[in-house]
Design a protein around this motif. Structure first.
Motif, PDB file in Angstrom:
ATOM      1  N   ARG A 160       1.165  78.004  52.941  1.00  0.00           N
ATOM      2  CA  ARG A 160       2.867  78.124  52.486  1.00  0.00           C
ATOM      3  C   ARG A 160       2.940  78.674  51.366  1.00  0.00           C
ATOM      4  O   ARG A 160       2.468  78.127  50.253  1.00  0.00           O
ATOM      5  CB  ARG A 160       3.757  76.934  52.869  1.00  0.00           C
ATOM      6  N   GLY A 161       3.993  79.305  51.093  1.00  0.00           N
ATOM      7  CA  GLY A 161       4.202  79.814  49.469  1.00  0.00           C
ATOM      8  C   GLY A 161       4.943  78.479  48.852  1.00  0.00           C
ATOM      9  O   GLY A 161       5.418  77.581  49.540  1.00  0.00           O
ATOM     10  N   THR A 162       4.834  78.643  47.465  1.00  0.00           N
ATOM     11  CA  THR A 162       5.410  77.818  46.659  1.00  0.00           C
ATOM     12  C   THR A 162       6.763  78.258  45.978  1.00  0.00           C
ATOM     13  O   THR A 162       6.693  79.288  45.678  1.00  0.00           O
ATOM     14  CB  THR A 162       4.300  77.346  45.434  1.00  0.00           C
ATOM     15  N   GLY A 163       7.866  77.570  46.430  1.00  0.00           N
ATOM     16  CA  GLY A 163       9.068  77.824  45.696  1.00  0.00           C
ATOM     17  C   GLY A 163       9.654  76.442  45.060  1.00  0.00           C
ATOM     18  O   GLY A 163      10.585  75.866  45.487  1.00  0.00           O
ATOM     19  N   TRP A 164       9.088  76.162  43.841  1.00  0.00           N
ATOM     20  CA  TRP A 164       9.832  75.017  43.006  1.00  0.00           C
ATOM     21  C   TRP A 164      11.015  75.445  42.520  1.00  0.00           C
ATOM     22  O   TRP A 164      10.904  76.630  41.641  1.00  0.00           O
ATOM     23  CB  TRP A 164       8.777  74.756  41.856  1.00  0.00           C
ATOM     24  N   LEU A 165      12.088  74.882  42.580  1.00  0.00           N
ATOM     25  CA  LEU A 165      13.237  75.422  42.052  1.00  0.00           C
ATOM     26  C   LEU A 165      14.098  74.510  41.092  1.00  0.00           C
ATOM     27  O   LEU A 165      13.708  73.410  41.015  1.00  0.00           O
ATOM     28  CB  LEU A 165      14.370  75.453  43.119  1.00  0.00           C
ATOM     29  N   GLU A 166      14.768  75.240  40.266  1.00  0.00           N
ATOM     30  CA  GLU A 166      15.607  74.569  39.294  1.00  0.00           C
ATOM     31  C   GLU A 166      17.302  74.902  39.458  1.00  0.00           C
ATOM     32  O   GLU A 166      17.490  75.982  39.558  1.00  0.00           O
ATOM     33  CB  GLU A 166      15.062  74.748  37.751  1.00  0.00           C
ATOM     34  N   LEU A 167      17.801  73.773  40.005  1.00  0.00           N
ATOM     35  CA  LEU A 167      19.215  73.844  40.276  1.00  0.00           C
ATOM     36  C   LEU A 167      20.104  73.558  39.054  1.00  0.00           C
ATOM     37  O   LEU A 167      19.742  72.594  38.120  1.00  0.00           O
ATOM     38  CB  LEU A 167      19.753  73.102  41.258  1.00  0.00           C
ATOM     39  N   THR A 168      21.201  74.420  38.630  1.00  0.00           N
ATOM     40  CA  THR A 168      22.080  73.847  37.360  1.00  0.00           C
ATOM     41  C   THR A 168      23.372  74.203  38.055  1.00  0.00           C
ATOM     42  O   THR A 168      23.811  75.205  38.413  1.00  0.00           O
ATOM     43  CB  THR A 168      21.923  74.956  36.477  1.00  0.00           C
ATOM     44  N   ALA A 169      23.993  73.027  37.666  1.00  0.00           N
ATOM     45  CA  ALA A 169      25.356  72.756  38.012  1.00  0.00           C
ATOM     46  C   ALA A 169      26.330  72.657  36.722  1.00  0.00           C
ATOM     47  O   ALA A 169      25.823  72.043  35.621  1.00  0.00           O
ATOM     48  CB  ALA A 169      25.904  71.876  38.916  1.00  0.00           C
ATOM     49  N   THR A 187      29.008  65.803  40.272  1.00  0.00           N
ATOM     50  CA  THR A 187      29.523  65.966  41.897  1.00  0.00           C
ATOM     51  C   THR A 187      28.725  67.172  42.338  1.00  0.00           C
ATOM     52  O   THR A 187      28.510  67.185  43.531  1.00  0.00           O
ATOM     53  CB  THR A 187      30.766  65.678  41.711  1.00  0.00           C
ATOM     54  N   ARG A 188      29.042  68.236  41.738  1.00  0.00           N
ATOM     55  CA  ARG A 188      28.621  69.605  42.465  1.00  0.00           C
ATOM     56  C   ARG A 188      27.312  69.565  42.471  1.00  0.00           C
ATOM     57  O   ARG A 188      26.875  70.008  43.700  1.00  0.00           O
ATOM     58  CB  ARG A 188      29.208  70.582  41.330  1.00  0.00           C
ATOM     59  N   LEU A 189      26.565  69.316  41.621  1.00  0.00           N
ATOM     60  CA  LEU A 189      24.986  69.028  42.093  1.00  0.00           C
ATOM     61  C   LEU A 189      24.587  68.296  42.852  1.00  0.00           C
ATOM     62  O   LEU A 189      23.822  68.539  43.902  1.00  0.00           O
ATOM     63  CB  LEU A 189      24.290  68.814  40.420  1.00  0.00           C
ATOM     64  N   ALA A 190      25.030  67.007  42.980  1.00  0.00           N
ATOM     65  CA  ALA A 190      24.705  66.025  43.784  1.00  0.00           C
ATOM     66  C   ALA A 190      24.927  66.520  45.320  1.00  0.00           C
ATOM     67  O   ALA A 190      24.165  66.402  46.343  1.00  0.00           O
ATOM     68  CB  ALA A 190      25.651  64.793  43.595  1.00  0.00           C
ATOM     69  N   ALA A 191      26.305  67.165  45.651  1.00  0.00           N
ATOM     70  CA  ALA A 191      26.427  67.771  46.703  1.00  0.00           C
ATOM     71  C   ALA A 191      25.474  68.989  47.390  1.00  0.00           C
ATOM     72  O   ALA A 191      25.256  68.889  48.418  1.00  0.00           O
ATOM     73  CB  ALA A 191      27.994  68.369  46.794  1.00  0.00           C
TER      74      ALA A 191
END
Length: 449
Positions: free
Chosen positions: A208-217, A234-238
């Protein structure tokens, strides 16, 4: 459990090789090459160890570094057929961290006790490194040559980004891999016990391909006692909850279809994974323990792993971040990206922290057939089957050079040695007889490939 006898055909495995593979596994484990990420690792001592033993086999290894201390080793064994494509045989030198207090024996002791070698790297993957070294030296003593040129590579940084390892070698030293069309490395041809006495040997023909993600709210910072409808946490948790709870649809790659077909036949189940309306979950339920070989690779996945926000309980931060371990099946990256756009929503941005392609390799190739034959010669009554890795290896980086990668690091393990649980687990260890089996199977395969 007794050692399997050597094949009656010409072999390049002598008695010294069976001793050396144990010694090399133990001594490599004692060289602490813990990779904590962010460049915190030093593989150079292990690279020098490997290079010295390759030189002792009459080869001309080179040590290459992108960053001082992050050693890689490359050498070539000339084959008997100069017109044949070359084969890459690679293993990584780094290991994941281990906390000594959690282990029965010290993780970097390399202790050999009661026919078992203990320590971090015993299965991931200093065992395979040792097999390669022992076999190269044995061939030098016995005068055996493989049919194809073999390029041997020991890499740094596989347990992190591979920037100092296979990524660096593929980008900056592609000439060393000239002629290589296929490669073998970790996570395949190990014994899987299904609980009924049957032995299965999964050989990896995809990742499988690797897609490690960084999310920023981002939101409006403010006092924790005030109403705040633009709260970054709250936005990030959702968004994280949506991603973690998402039910990904089934997407069967050719390798996974082949794995399901062969496993179904092995258990006498009538199933056609290519048929319209095929229900993979129904088949997995019928496969029992063997379902674990494929269930992680029938879909994309997205698991939240890290959260970071705020600095005081009564202060609403203006920014919050999270990390997601994402994986996508071969052919599934576009769907993965589009789905993440939907799941994060308008208030959360995401980017790839680390991305590598998904891989697939043909299971009807002569090379796969030879791997299957080599395993089944030394494990009578067992069955080798294709499978797709849920994670990734250095084969991803080497694929940029047009090299088709397989997972083939053979080990014959007794019941109770859960190979998949020992990967990155506590009390990692490998039986001496498993190492002997691995050297013999590799010899059989590499001489005929």
């Amino acid at each position: 459990m007794a050692d399997q006898p050597a094949p009656t055909t010409t072999t390049g495995v002598d008695a010294a090789a069976l001793e050396e593979v144990v010694t090399y596994t133990s001594e490599l484990i004692r060289i602490d090459t813990t990779n904590r990420g962010g460049g915190d690792c030093r593989e150079r001592p292990a690279a020098e160890y490997a290079a010295e033993r390759l030189a002792g086999a009459g080869l001309d290894p080179v040590i290459l570094e992108r960053t001082p201390g992050r050693g890689n080793v490359v050498a070539r064994i000339a084959g008997s057929d100069p017109s044949a494509d070359a084969l890459l045989v690679h293993g990584h030198l780094d290991v994941v961290p281990a906390q000594a207090e959690d282990w029965t024996k010290h993780p970097f002791s390399g202790e050999v006790e009661d026919g078992v070698v203990w320590g971090r790297g015993a299965v991931d993957m200093k065992n395979m490194d040792a097999m390669i070294l022992a076999l190269a030296r044995s061939w030098a003593r016995t005068g055996v040559r493989p049919r194809r040129d073999l390029v041997i590579a020991f890499t740094a940084d596989e347990e992190a980004s591979a920037e100092d390892g296979s990524d660096f070698l593929a980008d900056r030293h592609a000439d060393l891999f000239e002629g290589c069309t296929e490669g073998i490395s970790e996570s395949g041809a190990f014994t899987f016990h299904d609980g009924s006495g049957r032995e299965i040997y999964p050989i990896a023909a995809g990742e499988r391909g690797t897609g490690w993600l960084e999310l920023t709210a981002r939101g409006r910072a403010g006092h924790g006692s005030k109403v705040n409808r633009s709260n970054a946490v709250t936005r990030l948790a959702a968004a994280v909850a949506r991603i973690g709870n998402h039910e990904w649809p089934v997407r069967l790659s050719p390798t996974v279809q082949a794995a399901l077909t062969e496993l179904a036949a092995l258990y006498g189940i009538d199933a056609d994974p290519a048929a319209e309306g095929f229900d993979v979950d129904v088949l997995l339920a019928k496969l029992g323990p063997a379902a674990s070989l494929v269930e992680a690779t029938v879909r994309n996945s997205s698991n939240p792993t890290l959260l970071n926000a705020g600095y005081k309980v009564n202060v609403i931060p203006g920014e919050a971040t999270a990390m997601i371990d994402g994986r996508f099946v071969p052919g599934g990256e576009d769907e993965f990206r589009a789905t993440l756009d939907e799941l994060t929503g308008p208030d959360v941005d995401w980017r790839f922290h680390h991305r590598e392609t998904a891989l697939t390799a043909p299971v009807d190739s002569p090379t796969f057939a030879l791997m299957r034959e080599a395993v089944e010669e030394f494990a009578p009554g067992a069955r080798a089957v294709p499978y797709c890795m849920s994670g990734g290896t250095d084969a991803k980086q080497f694929s940029r050079l047009g090299i088709t990668g397989y997972g083939f690091s053979p080990l014959k393990l007794p019941p109770g040695f859960d190979y998949q649980a020992l990967f990155h687990g506590v009390d990692e260890r490998v039986p001496v007889e498993a190492l002997h089996f691995g050297v013999r199977v590799l010899d059989r395969f590499l001489r005929s490939a």
